[in-house]
Design an enzyme around this catalytic site. Sequence first.
Site, PDB file in Angstrom:
ATOM      1  N   ASP A  15       0.880  -1.160   0.000  1.00  0.00           N
ATOM      2  CA  ASP A  15       0.000   0.000   0.000  1.00  0.00           C
ATOM      3  C   ASP A  15       0.927   1.222   0.000  1.00  0.00           C
ATOM      4  OD1 ASP A  15      -2.385   1.606   0.465  1.00  0.00           O
ATOM      5  OD2 ASP A  15      -1.612   1.847   2.506  1.00  0.00           O
ATOM      6  N   ASP A  17      -0.022   5.039   0.819  1.00  0.00           N
ATOM      7  CA  ASP A  17      -0.251   6.055   1.843  1.00  0.00           C
ATOM      8  C   ASP A  17      -0.444   5.428   3.216  1.00  0.00           C
ATOM      9  OD1 ASP A  17      -0.148   7.789  -0.327  1.00  0.00           O
ATOM     10  OD2 ASP A  17      -2.311   7.743  -0.614  1.00  0.00           O
TER      11      ASP A  17
END
Length: 187
Positions: A15, A17
């Site tokens: 991922d 952020d």
Amino acid sequence: ESYPPPTEAPAAFLDRDGTLCKHVQYLSDPKQFELLPGVEEALQALQSAGFRLVIVTNQPGIGFGYFSNEDFYRVNLEMLRQLSAGGILIDKIYFSPYTKAEGRPCRKPGTLLGERAIQELNLIREDSIMFGDSDADVGFAKNLGCMSCLIAEDSDNRQFSEHFTAKSLLDGVRLFLDSREKVDVSG
């Protein structure tokens, strides 16, 4: 002309952020991009262990009209610039520009982007792992049939990953790579 597929390898799905960089609400300005502590070391370790580095990120800010695809690409360029300075090569970035309400299969925990990555990059699904900071990331891994590591500073009020939970990406990568060495009994 068509090229042969890359050699088969496991992936570290990542991922963006809150996992690789500091979480900024609807991050759209490269100046606000900040790698989290230990991320470079974590990615170097995964890369050395033979993992392809594949970013899979939901970017609902695009769907909401808060920023454009171009803004997203500019932030990614800054990320890639910072990572390549540490000798880190990201194999591919996949993103979903849709909001949750649009219910698209490319949005994590949907697996469309993961399936596309497995095809395009010749990934070994069951040896792969998703590192992320949300339940959607854990769900993505579960739905895709790979392992997961939930990155959660306070893991008290979060659903746990069935595989690994850690306070930082670096801790998670260490846990994961250590567990593989213990299992790997050769001869």
